[in-house]
Design a protein around this motif. Structure first.
Motif, PDB file in Angstrom:
ATOM      1  N   VAL A  36       9.376 -21.430  40.268  1.00  0.00           N
ATOM      2  CA  VAL A  36       9.171 -20.477  41.361  1.00  0.00           C
ATOM      3  C   VAL A  36      10.190 -19.343  41.335  1.00  0.00           C
ATOM      4  CG1 VAL A  36       8.095 -22.252  42.803  1.00  0.00           C
ATOM      5  CG2 VAL A  36      10.526 -21.761  43.082  1.00  0.00           C
ATOM      6  N   THR A  71       8.277 -16.463  40.669  1.00  0.00           N
ATOM      7  CA  THR A  71       7.713 -15.892  41.900  1.00  0.00           C
ATOM      8  C   THR A  71       8.733 -15.002  42.579  1.00  0.00           C
ATOM      9  OG1 THR A  71       6.333 -17.861  42.234  1.00  0.00           O
ATOM     10  CG2 THR A  71       6.706 -16.451  44.149  1.00  0.00           C
ATOM     11  N   ALA A  74      -0.008 -17.185  42.710  1.00  0.00           N
ATOM     12  CA  ALA A  74      -0.215 -18.644  42.722  1.00  0.00           C
ATOM     13  C   ALA A  74       0.018 -19.288  41.359  1.00  0.00           C
ATOM     14  CB  ALA A  74      -1.635 -18.955  43.195  1.00  0.00           C
ATOM     15  N   PRO A  97       2.987 -19.364  39.132  1.00  0.00           N
ATOM     16  CA  PRO A  97       4.181 -20.197  38.927  1.00  0.00           C
ATOM     17  C   PRO A  97       4.130 -21.515  39.690  1.00  0.00           C
ATOM     18  CG  PRO A  97       4.810 -17.912  39.290  1.00  0.00           C
ATOM     19  CD  PRO A  97       3.358 -18.016  39.593  1.00  0.00           C
ATOM     20  N   VAL A  98       3.583 -21.490  40.913  1.00  0.00           N
ATOM     21  CA  VAL A  98       3.528 -22.727  41.692  1.00  0.00           C
ATOM     22  C   VAL A  98       2.545 -23.712  41.056  1.00  0.00           C
ATOM     23  CG1 VAL A  98       1.756 -21.898  43.332  1.00  0.00           C
ATOM     24  CG2 VAL A  98       3.345 -23.683  44.014  1.00  0.00           C
ATOM     25  N   ALA A 140       6.386 -28.003  46.044  1.00  0.00           N
ATOM     26  CA  ALA A 140       6.185 -26.825  45.191  1.00  0.00           C
ATOM     27  C   ALA A 140       5.724 -25.626  46.008  1.00  0.00           C
ATOM     28  CB  ALA A 140       5.171 -27.145  44.090  1.00  0.00           C
ATOM     29  N   ILE A 141       4.754 -25.829  46.897  1.00  0.00           N
ATOM     30  CA  ILE A 141       4.246 -24.719  47.711  1.00  0.00           C
ATOM     31  C   ILE A 141       5.326 -24.221  48.671  1.00  0.00           C
ATOM     32  CG2 ILE A 141       2.548 -24.049  49.450  1.00  0.00           C
ATOM     33  CD1 ILE A 141       0.589 -25.973  48.179  1.00  0.00           C
ATOM     34  N   ASN A 165       7.830 -22.216  46.724  1.00  0.00           N
ATOM     35  CA  ASN A 165       7.224 -20.948  46.328  1.00  0.00           C
ATOM     36  C   ASN A 165       7.247 -19.949  47.485  1.00  0.00           C
ATOM     37  OD1 ASN A 165       5.742 -19.754  43.960  1.00  0.00           O
ATOM     38  ND2 ASN A 165       4.211 -19.399  45.542  1.00  0.00           N
ATOM     39  N   ALA A 201      10.706 -18.595  47.914  1.00  0.00           N
ATOM     40  CA  ALA A 201      10.981 -17.610  46.869  1.00  0.00           C
ATOM     41  C   ALA A 201      10.355 -16.263  47.190  1.00  0.00           C
ATOM     42  CB  ALA A 201      10.469 -18.117  45.524  1.00  0.00           C
ATOM     43  N   SER A 202       9.095 -16.264  47.634  1.00  0.00           N
ATOM     44  CA  SER A 202       8.404 -14.995  47.883  1.00  0.00           C
ATOM     45  C   SER A 202       8.951 -14.288  49.117  1.00  0.00           C
ATOM     46  CB  SER A 202       6.896 -15.235  48.028  1.00  0.00           C
ATOM     47  OG  SER A 202       6.616 -16.160  49.056  1.00  0.00           O
TER      48      SER A 202
END
Length: 398
Positions: free
Chosen positions: A20, A23, A130, A132-133, A148-149, A152, A155-156
């Protein structure tokens, strides 16, 4: 055994963070120009705010259109090609931005080049959003989907929070062309990191469905996400105007409070999704978000308004990963990428319509009622989410 399990979890989180981070780089690039270009189009090129807003919105339109293509690439070829395409396209957007800066004297040509830049950036966001995740999920296993989500999202949102003010500062020192060059450099770093990672493909033996069929499957969860996104969109777009309307100071601080609480909740409470289930967590989260918007509507001073923003951030924080876990479960192994891409479409739509929708509410019913209206929409999302939860309980009980 406990120590081994703890070490394994820590190692899993490190692996997820490694994916991520891509991301983060993508959304850092997006953030660098996000706050710079509207001002540049309006003040330097002399176009009105409607034109400036329209040009900026081109990115989100393109992202919306590309989501399905991105999900298909991930399902057929794996996330790596999609990420590489995204980083390459980000680099192209940097070159176009630098080129646009050379035509400042010709406002129309400069505006056209910036518009093309926004479309290219939107394509890159659609590819990186969507991918990298999904890469992380393939690496660490589906049981870590919620983590993971959640990572992510951190990160965003974190990258946007850093990139937007950084872009404003850097633009004063290195100009628009320098900003374009920096975007190319960051894209190159992301491309190199992606190239060094092992390509992973999902299970292609199971039956694949069309993107529209996958979209139909995840749409109940996507609708709840979209309604929850209205609260976030209203705060991010209108909170400063709301504070100015009431002659309060530090409206931007409310965004900071929202963001800090949002990230902290993701860091410390994302494990609740695996423990209690995505539907239960999303129902409680939407209840907190609605309560935060209600506090904002009832607030008589800026302190209470900031508290409302914080509670809203607490509520919205886990909505995306909690519902996302449930949405991804519905897809076959060969459609996981399309499922996550289709699910993410709903937040694109939500944030895209929030501006004009809440703007219309403000003009028709007054600025003081925008958070009441948002709260009602979020509450309707809560009702839908709860009804889905009750329907899924019946077969389980049987």
């Amino acid at each position: 055994m406990g120590k081994e399990s703890e070490y394994s979890l820590r190692r899993t989180r490190v692996e997820i963070a490694g994916f991520v981070f891509l991301t983060f780089l993508g959304y850092l690039i997006i953030g660098l120009s996000l706050a710079v270009l509207p001002v540049f189009i309006h003040q330097t090129l002399g176009y009105n705010t409607i034109v400036a807003g329209g040009v900026i919105s081109l990115q989100y339109v393109m992202t919306f259109l590309v989501r399905g293509y991105s999900g298909s690439i991930v399902d057929r070829k794996g996330p790596k090609p999609a990420v590489l395409q995204g980083m390459g396209t980000f680099a192209l957007s940097g070159l176009l931005l630098a080129l646009a800066s050379m035509f400042t004297g010709n406002g129309f040509i400069c505006l056209v080049l910036i518009a093309i830049t926004r479309l290219v950036t939107g394509f890159a966001e659609g590819m990186i959003g969507a991918s990298p995740v999904n890469w992380a999920m393939l690496k660490v296993g589906e049981k870590h989907t919620a983590t993971a989500i959640s990572f992510n999202g951190i990160a965003s949102y974190g990258a946007l929070a850093i990139g937007a003010p950084l872009g404003v500062v850097l633009q004063k020192w290195i100009g628009l062309s320098g900003l374009g060059g920096l975007i190319v450099l960051i894209s190159a770093v992301g491309f190199v990191i992606s190239m060094r990672k092992t390509a992973i493909k999902g299970d292609r033996k199971s039956q694949r469905h069309s993107f529209l069929k996958v979209l139909q499957k995840v749409s109940p969860y996507g609708i709840c996400l979209a309604l929850g996104g209205i609260g976030f969109g209203t705060i991010s777009t209108f909170i400063t105007l709301y504070f100015e309307y009431l002659h309060w100071e530090n409206g931007a601080l409310s965004l900071t409070v929202f963001g800090v609480v949002f990230i902290l909740c993701r860091v410390f409470f994302s494990g609740m999704i695996d423990k209690y289930g995505g539907l239960w967590v999303s129902t409680i989260s939407l209840a907190f978000e609605a309560a935060g918007l209600l506090i904002l509507w009832l607030a008589k001073d800026p302190v209470w308004a900031m508290a409302g923003a914080g509670v809203t951030g607490l509520g919205f924080s886990l909505v995306f990963p909690a519902l996302g876990v449930e949405a991804v479960k519905l897809a076959s192994p060969s459609n996981k990428g399309s499922a996550l891409a289709g699910y993410a479409l709903f937040i694109d739509v939500s944030l895209g319509v929030t501006g004009p929708l809440i703007g219309a509410v403000a003009s028709q019913f007054g600025m003081l009622n925008i958070f009441l209206f948002s709260m009602l929409l979020v509450f309707s999302g809560l009702i839908i989410c709860y009804s889905i939860q009750m329907r899924t309980r019946v077969p389980e009980a049987a």
